[in-house]
Design an enzyme around this catalytic site. Sequence first.
Site, PDB file in Angstrom:
ATOM      1  N   TYR A 269      46.160  49.196  38.578  1.00  0.00           N
ATOM      2  CA  TYR A 269      46.405  47.881  39.158  1.00  0.00           C
ATOM      3  C   TYR A 269      47.209  46.980  38.223  1.00  0.00           C
ATOM      4  CZ  TYR A 269      45.809  43.218  41.033  1.00  0.00           C
ATOM      5  OH  TYR A 269      46.061  41.946  41.492  1.00  0.00           O
TER       6      TYR A 269
ATOM      7  N   LYS B  92      51.123  45.605  38.750  1.00  0.00           N
ATOM      8  CA  LYS B  92      51.459  44.171  38.825  1.00  0.00           C
ATOM      9  C   LYS B  92      52.471  43.805  37.748  1.00  0.00           C
ATOM     10  CE  LYS B  92      50.052  41.595  41.351  1.00  0.00           C
ATOM     11  NZ  LYS B  92      50.512  41.269  42.731  1.00  0.00           N
TER      12      LYS B  92
HETATM   13  N1  LIG Z   1      42.091  38.175  44.292  1.00  0.00           N
HETATM   14  C1  LIG Z   1      42.408  37.742  43.092  1.00  0.00           C
HETATM   15  O1  LIG Z   1      41.534  37.335  42.313  1.00  0.00           O
HETATM   16  C2  LIG Z   1      43.827  37.747  42.656  1.00  0.00           C
HETATM   17  C3  LIG Z   1      44.852  38.266  43.464  1.00  0.00           C
HETATM   18  N2  LIG Z   1      46.145  38.230  43.011  1.00  0.00           N
HETATM   19  C4  LIG Z   1      47.250  38.749  43.843  1.00  0.00           C
HETATM   20  O2  LIG Z   1      47.268  37.995  45.038  1.00  0.00           O
HETATM   21  C5  LIG Z   1      47.777  38.792  46.109  1.00  0.00           C
HETATM   22  C6  LIG Z   1      46.822  38.721  47.279  1.00  0.00           C
HETATM   23  O3  LIG Z   1      45.597  39.198  46.825  1.00  0.00           O
HETATM   24  P1  LIG Z   1      44.271  39.044  47.713  1.00  0.00           P
HETATM   25  O4  LIG Z   1      44.512  38.025  48.766  1.00  0.00           O
HETATM   26  O5  LIG Z   1      43.133  38.878  46.776  1.00  0.00           O
HETATM   27  O6  LIG Z   1      44.167  40.502  48.360  1.00  0.00           O
HETATM   28  P2  LIG Z   1      43.897  40.938  49.873  1.00  0.00           P
HETATM   29  O7  LIG Z   1      43.662  42.395  49.823  1.00  0.00           O
HETATM   30  O8  LIG Z   1      42.879  40.068  50.494  1.00  0.00           O
HETATM   31  O9  LIG Z   1      45.286  40.630  50.577  1.00  0.00           O
HETATM   32  C7  LIG Z   1      46.378  41.487  50.445  1.00  0.00           C
HETATM   33  C8  LIG Z   1      47.052  41.566  51.812  1.00  0.00           C
HETATM   34  O10 LIG Z   1      48.162  42.449  51.692  1.00  0.00           O
HETATM   35  C9  LIG Z   1      48.144  43.331  52.805  1.00  0.00           C
HETATM   36  N3  LIG Z   1      48.758  44.614  52.462  1.00  0.00           N
HETATM   37  C10 LIG Z   1      48.268  45.564  51.627  1.00  0.00           C
HETATM   38  N4  LIG Z   1      49.092  46.609  51.608  1.00  0.00           N
HETATM   39  C11 LIG Z   1      50.133  46.327  52.455  1.00  0.00           C
HETATM   40  C12 LIG Z   1      51.288  47.004  52.859  1.00  0.00           C
HETATM   41  N5  LIG Z   1      51.547  48.236  52.422  1.00  0.00           N
HETATM   42  N6  LIG Z   1      52.127  46.393  53.725  1.00  0.00           N
HETATM   43  C13 LIG Z   1      51.851  45.151  54.198  1.00  0.00           C
HETATM   44  N7  LIG Z   1      50.759  44.446  53.859  1.00  0.00           N
HETATM   45  C14 LIG Z   1      49.915  45.043  52.996  1.00  0.00           C
HETATM   46  C15 LIG Z   1      46.676  43.539  53.146  1.00  0.00           C
HETATM   47  O11 LIG Z   1      46.516  43.952  54.492  1.00  0.00           O
HETATM   48  C16 LIG Z   1      46.107  42.150  52.881  1.00  0.00           C
HETATM   49  O12 LIG Z   1      46.125  41.356  54.035  1.00  0.00           O
HETATM   50  C17 LIG Z   1      47.945  40.203  45.540  1.00  0.00           C
HETATM   51  O13 LIG Z   1      49.306  40.430  45.235  1.00  0.00           O
HETATM   52  C18 LIG Z   1      47.114  40.189  44.259  1.00  0.00           C
HETATM   53  O14 LIG Z   1      47.621  41.081  43.315  1.00  0.00           O
HETATM   54  C19 LIG Z   1      46.471  37.690  41.787  1.00  0.00           C
HETATM   55  C20 LIG Z   1      45.499  37.180  40.968  1.00  0.00           C
HETATM   56  C21 LIG Z   1      44.110  37.169  41.351  1.00  0.00           C
HETATM   57  C1  LIG Z   2      29.185  44.531  37.234  1.00  0.00           C
HETATM   58  C2  LIG Z   2      29.427  43.443  36.236  1.00  0.00           C
HETATM   59  C3  LIG Z   2      30.046  44.011  34.954  1.00  0.00           C
HETATM   60  C4  LIG Z   2      30.294  42.333  36.841  1.00  0.00           C
HETATM   61  O1  LIG Z   2      30.319  41.228  35.973  1.00  0.00           O
HETATM   62  C5  LIG Z   2      31.726  42.843  37.099  1.00  0.00           C
HETATM   63  C6  LIG Z   2      32.649  41.735  37.546  1.00  0.00           C
HETATM   64  C7  LIG Z   2      34.015  42.315  38.001  1.00  0.00           C
HETATM   65  C8  LIG Z   2      33.867  42.935  39.378  1.00  0.00           C
HETATM   66  C9  LIG Z   2      35.091  41.195  37.959  1.00  0.00           C
HETATM   67  C10 LIG Z   2      35.195  40.593  36.547  1.00  0.00           C
HETATM   68  C11 LIG Z   2      36.652  40.119  36.383  1.00  0.00           C
HETATM   69  C12 LIG Z   2      37.264  40.332  37.757  1.00  0.00           C
HETATM   70  C13 LIG Z   2      38.774  40.462  37.829  1.00  0.00           C
HETATM   71  C14 LIG Z   2      39.482  39.216  37.251  1.00  0.00           C
HETATM   72  O2  LIG Z   2      39.102  38.054  37.969  1.00  0.00           O
HETATM   73  C15 LIG Z   2      41.003  39.385  37.308  1.00  0.00           C
HETATM   74  C16 LIG Z   2      41.536  39.910  38.602  1.00  0.00           C
HETATM   75  C17 LIG Z   2      42.827  39.613  38.926  1.00  0.00           C
HETATM   76  C18 LIG Z   2      43.473  40.168  40.081  1.00  0.00           C
HETATM   77  O3  LIG Z   2      44.690  40.100  40.218  1.00  0.00           O
HETATM   78  C19 LIG Z   2      42.674  40.920  41.070  1.00  0.00           C
HETATM   79  C20 LIG Z   2      41.182  40.815  40.871  1.00  0.00           C
HETATM   80  C21 LIG Z   2      40.754  40.906  39.390  1.00  0.00           C
HETATM   81  C22 LIG Z   2      41.105  42.281  38.854  1.00  0.00           C
HETATM   82  C23 LIG Z   2      39.215  40.629  39.317  1.00  0.00           C
HETATM   83  C24 LIG Z   2      38.424  41.778  39.987  1.00  0.00           C
HETATM   84  C25 LIG Z   2      36.903  41.695  39.774  1.00  0.00           C
HETATM   85  C26 LIG Z   2      36.543  41.576  38.290  1.00  0.00           C
HETATM   86  C27 LIG Z   2      36.930  42.843  37.555  1.00  0.00           C
END
Ligand SMILES: NC(=O)C1=CN([C@@H]2O[C@H](COP(=O)(O)OP(=O)(O)OC[C@H]3O[C@@H](n4cnc5c(N)ncnc54)[C@H](O)[C@@H]3O)[C@@H](O)[C@H]2O)C=CC1
Ligand SMILES: CC(C)[C@@H](O)CC[C@@H](C)[C@H]1CC[C@H]2[C@@H]3[C@H](O)CC4=CC(=O)CC[C@]4(C)[C@H]3CC[C@]12C
EC number: 1.1.1.-
Length: 369
Positions: A159, A163
């Site tokens: 992952y 990214k």
């Molecule tokens: N969730 C988090 O804590 C963080 C997420 N991000 C980034 O934010 C973005 C969105 O993440 P989330 O909303 O958490 O994930 P999510 O899984 O909820 O949303 C991702 C969306 O992309 C769509 N998708 C996946 N593969 C696809 C494909 N091949 N073609 C078209 N659509 C596709 C999925 O159907 C989904 O709706 C990602 O790029 C992720 O890397 C960045 C930092 C933190």
């Molecule tokens: C089971 C315990 C060790 C528990 O504390 C594990 C937590 C773990 C699931 C999360 C801890 C940190 C998170 C990640 C972090 O917020 C950074 C992220 C950035 C992204 O772009 C996608 C999500 C994630 C990797 C996020 C995922 C969940 C954790 C690893």
Amino acid sequence: MADSAQAQKLVYLVTGGCGFLGEHVVRMLLQREPRLGELRVFDRHLGPWLEELKTGPVRVTAIQGDVTQAHEVAAAVAGAHVVIHTAGLVDVFGRASPETIHEVNVQGTRNVIEACVQTGTRFLVYTSSMEVVGPNTKGHPFYRGNEDTPYEAVHRHPYPCSKALAEWLVLEANGRKVRGGLPLVTCALRPTGIYGEGHQIMRDFYRQGLRLGGWLFRAIPASVEHGRVYVGNVAWMHVLAARELEQRAALMGGQVYFCYDGSPYKSYEDFNMEFLGPCGLRLVGARPLLPYWLLVFLAALNALLQWLLRPLVLYAPLLNPYTLAVANTTFTVSTDKAQRHFGYEPLFSWEDSRTRTILWVQAATGSAQ
Ligand SMILES: NC(=O)C1=CN([C@@H]2O[C@H](COP(=O)(O)OP(=O)(O)OC[C@H]3O[C@@H](n4cnc5c(N)ncnc54)[C@H](O)[C@@H]3O)[C@@H](O)[C@H]2O)C=CC1
Ligand SMILES: CC(C)[C@@H](O)CC[C@@H](C)[C@H]1CC[C@H]2[C@@H]3[C@H](O)CC4=CC(=O)CC[C@]4(C)[C@H]3CC[C@]12C
């Protein structure tokens, strides 16, 4: 006469627009982007909630498509003024293969970039991640760091590797000539751990607590701080960056911006309890109940079980070697680069973000007190 912002009606494309973050970006654009004429929502899985958005003044076009398919991406991008590319496979639990993660996050991003170049779309905002920077494989803390803080960004997990490469492609593409001869302008936003309405991992933690009789057992020291950011503020930063990228191309083009807000710096588990506590769960232990070596052993055991069971069933627990390592490494950011470059200020206060998230967890889990 030059188009005024109000008169200008632009086409926006949001890839991954039905995801956790994507849905908030879609709704934020409809609420706060006056230049919007058409909003294209591109996703592999379209949500039924999109239908309710089609009754407003802005044309909402739902496009079911796959970013790994270049022709589908090109068709969706053609004619768009700006692309907000959030689509991605966010998998650190071993659900998807490394190849699939790379195909979606890297090749999918290549396809978006090439579609912009071929069709003449000039503005691209990419949703990157804190993970592009760290925590690294050496467990080095990143304490109140910014976009210029030296840090050895070394990754092995698919992952963060995907990214990092995707972000590099986006920034490298800045300045490329698109169809029509004008330059492509790109930027990348790096949210820390996003929370808020629709956060599935928060729901998984709640369900784990329910299975354990309302208790969660501390695995990470409270001193290990992890940056978190409310999804509404992440969406707002995307809207602002997309709006300002044209006028501030020389300043913003090819730049990265950490995305965070006033959410408190806490350990991942203590932060989650801000929302799970009001839903009736309790976190046991002021210190981790198990020694770290035992947690490492249990995480490795989970990884082995996942591998053994894969032909039969998907076993993807929260605890695995990667999640344990990430959770156990301080990663917090402190920067004003987005504020200086395009005027970003969080739209939602911590108090508001917390209340909204609690209400969602309670509604999603039926745990209203
Ligand atoms: N969730 C988090 O804590 C963080 C997420 N991000 C980034 O934010 C973005 C969105 O993440 P989330 O909303 O958490 O994930 P999510 O899984 O909820 O949303 C991702 C969306 O992309 C769509 N998708 C996946 N593969 C696809 C494909 N091949 N073609 C078209 N659509 C596709 C999925 O159907 C989904 O709706 C990602 O790029 C992720 O890397 C960045 C930092 C933190
Ligand atoms: C089971 C315990 C060790 C528990 O504390 C594990 C937590 C773990 C699931 C999360 C801890 C940190 C998170 C990640 C972090 O917020 C950074 C992220 C950035 C992204 O772009 C996608 C999500 C994630 C990797 C996020 C995922 C969940 C954790 C690893």
